[in-house]
Design an enzyme around this catalytic site. Sequence first.
Site, PDB file in Angstrom:
ATOM      1  CG  LEU A 157     -65.346 -21.886 -18.041  1.00  0.00           C
ATOM      2  CD1 LEU A 157     -66.553 -21.715 -17.731  1.00  0.00           C
ATOM      3  CD2 LEU A 157     -65.188 -22.136 -19.560  1.00  0.00           C
ATOM      4  CB  SER A 203     -57.894 -17.446 -14.219  1.00  0.00           C
ATOM      5  OG  SER A 203     -56.763 -17.524 -13.828  1.00  0.00           O
ATOM      6  CG  HIS A 227     -52.853 -17.166 -13.228  1.00  0.00           C
ATOM      7  ND1 HIS A 227     -51.527 -16.729 -12.897  1.00  0.00           N
ATOM      8  CD2 HIS A 227     -53.413 -17.999 -12.716  1.00  0.00           C
ATOM      9  CE1 HIS A 227     -50.930 -17.717 -12.183  1.00  0.00           C
ATOM     10  NE2 HIS A 227     -52.186 -18.537 -12.083  1.00  0.00           N
ATOM     11  CG  ASP A 254     -49.549 -20.672 -10.885  1.00  0.00           C
ATOM     12  OD1 ASP A 254     -50.256 -20.193  -9.697  1.00  0.00           O
ATOM     13  OD2 ASP A 254     -50.037 -20.989 -11.856  1.00  0.00           O
ATOM     14  CD  GLU A 289     -53.836 -24.443  -7.818  1.00  0.00           C
ATOM     15  OE1 GLU A 289     -53.833 -23.191  -7.986  1.00  0.00           O
ATOM     16  OE2 GLU A 289     -54.829 -24.794  -8.704  1.00  0.00           O
ATOM     17  CG  HIS A 306     -52.399 -19.368  -7.240  1.00  0.00           C
ATOM     18  ND1 HIS A 306     -52.981 -19.742  -8.571  1.00  0.00           N
ATOM     19  CD2 HIS A 306     -53.133 -18.532  -6.870  1.00  0.00           C
ATOM     20  CE1 HIS A 306     -53.468 -18.551  -9.032  1.00  0.00           C
ATOM     21  NE2 HIS A 306     -53.738 -17.824  -7.528  1.00  0.00           N
TER      22      HIS A 306
END
Length: 292
Positions: A156, A160, A162, A169, A215, A218
């Site tokens: 959501l 994040s 980011h 990534d 991941e 990431h």
Amino acid sequence: MQHSKSKVKRKTKLIILLALFALIVVSLFLAKPDNRFILSNMFNQLAQSAKIKVVEIDSNTLIPISGLQDKNAEIKFNNALILVNKDNPIDDKTEIHLIDYKNTGVLMDKTMEEMYSQLSDAVKVATGDNLYVLSHYRTDDEQLALYKEDSKTATLPGTSEHQIGLALDVYVKYFAGMGFLKSPAGQFVNRNCWEYGFVIRYPIFKKHITGIKFEPWHIRYVGMPHSEIIYKKGITLEEYIDSLDIGEYYEYDGYYISRQKNDEILIPNNLEAVTISPDNMGCFIVTGRIKQ
């Protein structure tokens, strides 16, 4: 007696079959280069040593942050150790300082600009591949669009990494996503990115802590020596911050580290290159090199 021997033979056959099955499964697992790397990297982490110890600091040597600022001491504020996840969304007061990395359109926090450049150069030297960025800083709207597209993978808005510009990534030509780990560059990043202040933010077998599956593409900037401690202990950012008791001072490889409350930040007077980062849980983490 005959019945007993027959029972033993059946058990023996079952054990042999299970052993053969296990051998086949292991062989299939190790047949893939990324799986072999995962296993070897786990052993590599176990072989490392990251001894962080609590130290007693003479209270007479502790200086309030305001006192150091008055003396024009070298103090930098950044967001390197902000914890962002579903339980700790980004605070509205968080200031993000973005730069356009080498005019490529890749937006990142300026704190990690130089170290990402060094990591990228190291990948090129070690593997011959250029490291590219698939995803970087995202706005609320961009994160919401991703979440609506795939709520199982994207988080959501506000949860994040980011959105604070400290996560990237990355990929190399022909190898992205989980395929990144099949490349020499992907393996180099996963094994060595800590040397440049980065960690694999969502490591394998840690979904129960991070809420995110493995991941390997990431990377998240946390800075030194935190990245080294996290990698060598094989832990997550959540586990690392939780291990720092509020008010304690820790020593690691020439650094002092301390997690402190906002109104009680005290810094030993024998530190230089001091950095202070909020943890997004009401505290600040102080890091500084011990003067020689």
